[in-house]
Enzyme design. Structure first.
Site, PDB file in Angstrom:
ATOM      1  N   GLY D 317       0.803  -1.211   0.000  1.00 13.58           N
ATOM      2  CA  GLY D 317       0.000   0.000   0.000  1.00 13.58           C
ATOM      3  C   GLY D 317       0.842   1.270   0.000  1.00 13.58           C
ATOM      4  O   GLY D 317       0.360   2.343   0.333  1.00 13.58           O
ATOM      5  N   LYS D 318       2.095   1.152  -0.363  1.00 12.72           N
ATOM      6  CA  LYS D 318       2.941   2.345  -0.366  1.00 12.72           C
ATOM      7  C   LYS D 318       2.813   3.113  -1.682  1.00 12.72           C
ATOM      8  O   LYS D 318       3.130   4.289  -1.758  1.00 12.72           O
ATOM      9  CB  LYS D 318       4.408   1.938  -0.131  1.00 12.72           C
ATOM     10  CG  LYS D 318       4.628   1.296   1.230  1.00 12.72           C
ATOM     11  CD  LYS D 318       6.034   0.706   1.354  1.00 12.72           C
ATOM     12  CE  LYS D 318       6.183  -0.036   2.695  1.00 12.72           C
ATOM     13  NZ  LYS D 318       7.464  -0.776   2.761  1.00 12.72           N
ATOM     14  N   LEU D 319       2.381   2.402  -2.715  1.00 12.90           N
ATOM     15  CA  LEU D 319       2.132   3.068  -3.987  1.00 12.90           C
ATOM     16  C   LEU D 319       0.663   2.929  -4.338  1.00 12.90           C
ATOM     17  O   LEU D 319       0.042   1.895  -4.075  1.00 12.90           O
ATOM     18  CB  LEU D 319       2.954   2.404  -5.102  1.00 12.90           C
ATOM     19  CG  LEU D 319       4.179   3.157  -5.618  1.00 12.90           C
ATOM     20  CD1 LEU D 319       5.208   3.295  -4.509  1.00 12.90           C
ATOM     21  CD2 LEU D 319       4.793   2.421  -6.802  1.00 12.90           C
TER      22      LEU D 319
END
Lengths: 349, 349, 349, 349
Positions: D317-319
């Site tokens: 979920g970092k991008l």
């Protein structure tokens, strides 16, 4: 991101964790490798099977190699890189003698170094740098001292003179009578001569790869033979005789072997021409490789062939759709002995 | 090895070649590695000692490690990279329990993953790609399914919730009473809690690295703890309590240990902060490391610290002039178990 | 650069520090690269000259290339890797036409792809993975769709059929009358045919490398031609005709060129056979290379030839003791256009 | 590009081949890069866009960077590796002053080297080896001469003494009055002091990164500050004062910035802590990065974070699912100036 944290926390409190429905994820826990004093190489390979990344690849390589060494599989072995100067010669020769290699594709350099050791020459541990010299000055000094350097391995140059004599006395004259011969004919005769001289001179180092291949009817193909001292010597001899090499003649026999193989495996150490030529062999056969193992340190992302994944070879029809294949990206002088020892241990049990 | 140089010289004389005087070159023949079914890892390491390049480096690493594990040597162990998720956890814990590690420097990520396994969570073998998905879609699917991916290892996200509970119930409250604590105090308390919960819950996976360190009075330093889920959790807790972490406090104890070490060894797996912090420790001690082993896959030529040679560290005074040091450039999940098993075998004999 | 050392010395004196006498260290400050909108590639290369590591190597490569492109230097150009499929074809052809390349050594693969584009075929941007497929399934799909993949470049397989027709109609018949020919004769005839068909069919893509070589009397050597589709086609044709290839015949002309060169430069893109064969050429000449540039991504520490430093080649006498040589370790699709553009800019000023 | 497919189909039809229906394959021909004397860096980047592999990645990186430098995007810049000692300092400082960087995450080492240059010290071009010395002896000599080596860059050790004085006189006293401060407070004060001394002493080298950040209200986060000479100095000062550093305090401000960003971009040079900390920042924000560029030479297949693909960050979920991201795997001292210059050229047009 998942907003099931609330649910999880509640379930956690109960000490029963709930798992959301998952398709992609399948329950296959990572184990932790154990390192024990006295463990065998096969046991180490099993421990790798618990772990991830490179270790897991290596474990899989052992599995595939074990399958490949089964009698019904025709094994095409590609050997590139400085494998002979760096001490891997014996393992390959032993595999040939044990019947685990049916076809060998390699470089003229490996054959050159293999022959030098067979006839009494020797490579030595050296250094990238010497005491009191820069890398450049070191190489200048080595040149003055008549020593060639391959990374941190030395080869005294007089052994090339010995090799030249060997070729001119023991190998080329027989071929000269045949005129233009296939490269495999050259490697065959080279192997015969290496075996003979090794025996005759009582050389303590073994007769090596080409000799083992000759004695076990394993053909050695070497498409880029000109790119080596062996090739240079052949060229020089060809200038004053009827001898020469036909670049294409071997491809018929090689293609036939591939064509008629029930099951075929490709074991590739390094990249380069041996790798591509081995894989390419299946382009003109109805089937392709069923097993493939690649041990290389070439990086994948350059687009070059040497680091290319074996999966890419599938698009070309070089691998069967359901082929067992794996690549181990690490120094082959470390992985090759390890994979072979572990596979042999499996077969012995 | 070969003692056929007498034969060579004779043969050379016949051909009119002689061996020139050589300073740089010293007689140290390469042997050829042998791969035998059933050989132990120690025997494999010995075979590597015959060979060149990576194999020779690995053999030397076993030698230096054997020396380092001697009782009089204080061993500073740097652990970076995804070593815990990829199955290396047990080996490190065992080394701590056997007294071969005196100080551990690692990442918050490794401590996070180590703790998760201690309290009942589990990493799973996964894939870089899943059936029917691209790498990108695969990662999108994993996110939807609540699974994190580390290369080809999966971690179901509910375990982070478990970890959060663990920290908030078992670890932070004690520290909160102490106010601003050193990072080592946090890792110590974490280890204590991991050991306790692991025992209490009857978790089948071992209590792990932090627990072993706690039970054996081995301090764990983690300079970049904020760069991890453990650090994020600590920050979130600090927002609503008097708890926080002092970034500098640990350096006193670590420097004292380095200062008073009779002999010091650095064993570094991976690069990054653990590597640099471990080496840097000697900048303020009168002596430097006597032994150093580095297992890494980071390339040398980028100029970055992670791939930097240990020789470079000499210029900074981090290694003694006559230190025994070696770097093995290969996947550490392959080399680490191998080196440790071989060194332990030597010590047992 | 800064001439504030006077200030430093003064300040140092105030702090009680003095600069010790230094032999090894010489005053040569690092500058800091500047990146400006609109700067030329030559200006960027100059900025690299301020910086360190890879940037500094690249700057030096531009210097050496500029020297190499001088009229008195005979340039031997080695081209390996997937340079043609990845878009580097035009730069090489332009260098040949501008007279900056005197001898080309390359792979059969590059000649195959070069010819395909000359006669109207086309490589396409592709992907390592496709939407909705794993890498493996993607390759299976590509095979079903008749598309070959080279990393992230696609080649529709019908172009191989076009290539086969081209060879059988335009190239082999002429050679068949000559019987067993040298490989250079094949590449020469191939270039002639590519130029002719490209013109005749009004193909919008340029005629390419082999055509440019033909039209400028630049010989193309290809020792491992069998290791390519071109080689496979040659073999298939040889089975039903008197045509074949002599593996050794080219080495005479190549050696003569090396022998008579006033000054010689080696420009090597990639590694493999083209690299070794180009360097090996100097083994039988009295002089060696005066200039050498190597653009490669192969790592140095494997001991393999492809990543070997050019300094190692000195020990073999392949480089002059005072040769200007530099290696740039980075993706050649990035560095090759950059180095060439910068060198051409220098020559134009 | 070529519209000769009509010709191909015609030719194909004549040969009896047809183009099968293709889903996966879409018509997107590879162009061939051109290298022209005097071309701008932007034009070179466009040529890369024709080509494949690394060149294509670099072209895409320019595109994404151009988008990222748009005013509405909050840019988080991660800087690791030896970027300051190797000459990349000015480019980063200029980007800060031009408003293209909103948040900087870096290493204590880069700040140390940046400060040394600001206050009059200087790094020098050096060598991995010196004339007449091995790498090991060279490093021993350097140590005797009081010169530190970072790959092929030298740093005379007296500059560390200058740096210590600078910190003790210009930086720490102010902070001491504040007691335990955040690390960003330290970097802020360091930047202020660097700017002041640089001006006051008339240092010819620019004031650098920390100074630019101070003067433009760009916060610098440095989670692993202890792992540097700056950190060692801070520790030593903390031993005799009330000064210390709070390891967690910065995460609040950083998280807020991430939380409130309309659009967010991550530009990451190198790997390590700056990379992970930058990406991790989005774990606690509702949105994630919309743009991401990574310039690194760390290999992908080790499983380590530094070489990890940005796609992997998606699973965490970092991008954002539809983020524009690209990684360029090559020496950043070559790619960083190139990408920036090309992006700036685009923005100027």
């Amino acid at each position: 991101m998942s907003d099931d944290h609330a649910d999880d926390s509640a379930a956690d409190a109960e000490d029963g964790h709930h798992e959301p429905e998952r398709e992609t994820f399948s329950h296959d826990p990572i184990g932790h490798a154990e390192a024990r004093a006295g463990m065998t190489v096969g046991e180490l390979a099993d421990e790798y099977g618990n772990a991830g990344v490179g270790a897991a690849d290596l474990h899989e390589a052992v599995d595939v190699t074990e399958s490949m060494f089964d009698d019904d599989v025709t094994v095409f072995f590609g050997l590139a890189g400085a494998m002979v100067p760096t001490g891997m010669r014996r393992i390959v020769a032993d595999l040939i003698r044990e019947g685990h290699i049916d076809v060998l594709v390699t470089t003229g350099a490996n054959l050159t170094h293999d022959s030098i050791e067979a006839i009494g020459g020797k490579h030595h541990h050296g250094a990238v740098h010497a005491e009191g010299k820069t890398e450049r000055e070191h190489d200048e000094t080595l040149r003055d001292e008549g020593v060639d350097r391959i990374y941190n391995v030395y080869l005294p140059q007089e052994f090339f003179a010995t090799f030249e004599s060997h070729l001119r006395e023991e190998v080329f004259p027989t071929l000269e009578e045949e005129g233009i011969v296939s490269i495999q004919r050259l490697t065959e005769e080279l192997g015969r001569a290496n075996a003979e001289v090794n025996e005759r001179e009582g050389v303590s180092e073994g007769p090596g790869i080409a000799a083992a291949a000759y004695e076990n009817d394993v053909p050695i193909y070497c498409p880029a033979v000109q790119d080596s001292v062996l090739g240079l010597q052949a060229w020089m001899y060809s200038q004053t005789s009827d001898f020469s090499l036909d670049a294409l003649a071997d491809m018929t026999a090689l293609t036939d072997t591939a064509y008629y193989a029930e099951e075929a495996g490709a074991f590739i150490v390094g990249g380069g021409v041996p790798k591509n030529f081995t894989l390419q062999t299946m382009l003109v056969a109805p089937d392709a490789y069923d097993y493939a193992v690649q041990l290389t340190m070439d990086p994948k992302q350059t687009g070059g062939l040497s680091g290319a994944t074996l999966d890419e070879a599938r698009s070309w029809g070089k691998l069967e759709k359901d082929a067992d294949n794996v690549s181990v990206y690490a120094d082959a002088t470390i992985t090759f002995p390890l994979v072979v020892a572990a596979a042999l241990e499996r077969l012995a049990n």
